[in-house]
Design a protein around this motif. Structure first.
Motif, mmCIF file in Angstrom:
data_model
loop_
_atom_site.group_PDB
_atom_site.id
_atom_site.type_symbol
_atom_site.label_atom_id
_atom_site.label_comp_id
_atom_site.label_asym_id
_atom_site.label_seq_id
_atom_site.Cartn_x
_atom_site.Cartn_y
_atom_site.Cartn_z
ATOM 1 N N PRO A 1 40.451 41.287 49.177
ATOM 2 C CA PRO A 1 39.833 42.030 48.068
ATOM 3 C C PRO A 1 40.555 41.845 46.736
ATOM 4 O O PRO A 1 39.920 41.852 45.678
ATOM 5 N N ILE A 2 41.877 41.651 46.766
ATOM 6 C CA ILE A 2 42.626 41.405 45.522
ATOM 7 C C ILE A 2 42.196 40.060 44.914
ATOM 8 O O ILE A 2 41.941 39.961 43.718
ATOM 9 N N ALA A 3 42.139 39.032 45.751
ATOM 10 C CA ALA A 3 41.819 37.682 45.273
ATOM 11 C C ALA A 3 40.442 37.625 44.608
ATOM 12 O O ALA A 3 40.221 36.836 43.694
ATOM 13 N N LYS A 4 39.538 38.484 45.048
ATOM 14 C CA LYS A 4 38.200 38.526 44.452
ATOM 15 C C LYS A 4 38.236 39.007 43.007
ATOM 16 O O LYS A 4 37.298 38.771 42.252
ATOM 17 N N LYS A 5 39.324 39.693 42.631
ATOM 18 C CA LYS A 5 39.369 40.313 41.302
ATOM 19 C C LYS A 5 40.406 39.722 40.355
ATOM 20 O O LYS A 5 40.198 39.707 39.147
ATOM 21 N N CYS A 6 41.544 39.274 40.873
ATOM 22 C CA CYS A 6 42.667 38.912 39.994
ATOM 23 C C CYS A 6 42.586 37.472 39.485
ATOM 24 O O CYS A 6 41.834 36.655 40.004
ATOM 25 N N LYS A 7 43.397 37.185 38.481
ATOM 26 C CA LYS A 7 43.512 35.820 37.958
ATOM 27 C C LYS A 7 44.267 34.938 38.948
ATOM 28 O O LYS A 7 43.843 33.829 39.270
ATOM 29 N N LYS A 8 45.415 35.442 39.432
ATOM 30 C CA LYS A 8 46.233 34.682 40.379
ATOM 31 C C LYS A 8 46.940 35.654 41.313
ATOM 32 O O LYS A 8 47.387 36.728 40.898
ATOM 33 N N LEU A 9 47.052 35.263 42.592
ATOM 34 C CA LEU A 9 47.755 36.058 43.597
ATOM 35 C C LEU A 9 48.798 35.193 44.286
ATOM 36 O O LEU A 9 48.476 34.116 44.803
ATOM 37 N N VAL A 10 50.043 35.659 44.264
ATOM 38 C CA VAL A 10 51.105 35.053 45.063
ATOM 39 C C VAL A 10 51.300 35.971 46.261
ATOM 40 O O VAL A 10 51.785 37.097 46.125
ATOM 41 N N ASN B 1 42.638 30.856 43.920
ATOM 42 C CA ASN B 1 43.615 31.554 43.074
ATOM 43 C C ASN B 1 44.755 32.184 43.871
ATOM 44 O O ASN B 1 45.470 33.033 43.361
ATOM 45 N N ILE B 2 44.939 31.779 45.141
ATOM 46 C CA ILE B 2 46.031 32.317 45.967
ATOM 47 C C ILE B 2 47.030 31.221 46.298
ATOM 48 O O ILE B 2 46.648 30.106 46.675
ATOM 49 N N VAL B 3 48.309 31.586 46.189
ATOM 50 C CA VAL B 3 49.403 30.743 46.670
ATOM 51 C C VAL B 3 50.128 31.555 47.736
ATOM 52 O O VAL B 3 50.459 32.724 47.515
ATOM 53 N N PHE B 4 50.373 30.961 48.908
ATOM 54 C CA PHE B 4 51.094 31.638 49.987
ATOM 55 C C PHE B 4 52.523 31.124 50.059
ATOM 56 O O PHE B 4 52.757 29.914 49.994
#
Length: 198
Positions: free
Chosen positions: A52-61, A82-85
């Protein structure tokens, strides 16, 4: 490592036992995220809050200490660009000061022997005016929660503390955090979300 071993069945257990809260927590956290936010998520687990965060944010680490959990999360989130793990230790976050708009650490504080170290790290990497969001299951107020904790402990989880809502609020108050809002996602084992404004 316990979390590596349990990672293949973690989602199934959560959905069967506490599905409403498991899904609802991610949705509530996502309400606090803006489209311009660069977000750090510590202890991302299998990605229940990450999606749910990735659907909204610019970038997620999205980070976790467990390689097994990271593999599951990465697989579930592969459609997001927009996700980096990254594998990371919440008590020693390897990044610059004041880098993230929002920092999230879901269901991990109660597992840490020295949670104050993690809190200082979360605070360090949050921008001024940003938010630190800490969702944590509260399970002392209902018998079902106590039973679940005993079961998971038998499997090998190591809970350092357990909270009800009052002791959760006291935990942050004792560490000197005064500008805190709380929200509870109700269900079989509720989740209290502490929202700390920096």
């Amino acid at each position: 490592m316990f979390w590596d071993k349990i990672s293949p069945i973690y989602d199934l257990f959560e959905k069967i036992y506490n599905g409403k809260v498991y899904m609802g927590t991610g949705e509530k956290v996502a309400e606090l995220i803006d489209s311009s936010d660069v977000v750090l998520e510590c202890a991302c687990g299998t990605g229940a809050i990450s999606i749910p965060i990735a659907k909204k944010c610019k970038k997620l680490v999205a980070t976790d200490f467990s390689a097994g959990m990271l593999r599951r999360a990465s697989k579930k989130c592969r459609k997001f660009t927009n996700i980096v793990f990254k594998k990371a230790d919440i008590t020693a976050i390897k990044c610059k000061n004041e880098k993230f708009d929002k920092v999230i650490a879901g269901n991990v504080i109660h597992l840490l022997p020295n949670p104050e170290i993690a809190m200082k790290e979360l605070e360090r990497v949050t921008k001024p005016g940003g938010k630190i969001i800490i969702p944590t299951y509260i399970n002392m107020s209902k018998r079902t929660g106590v039973v679940a904790v005993k079961f998971i402990t038998m499997l090998g989880a190591d809970f350092k503390r357990q909270f009800d809502l009052d002791t959760y609020k006291q935990f942050f108050d004792d560490m000197g955090y005064k500008n805190v809002e709380y929200y509870v996602v109700e269900g079989r084992m509720p989740c209290a979300i502490a929202i700390i404004s920096k």
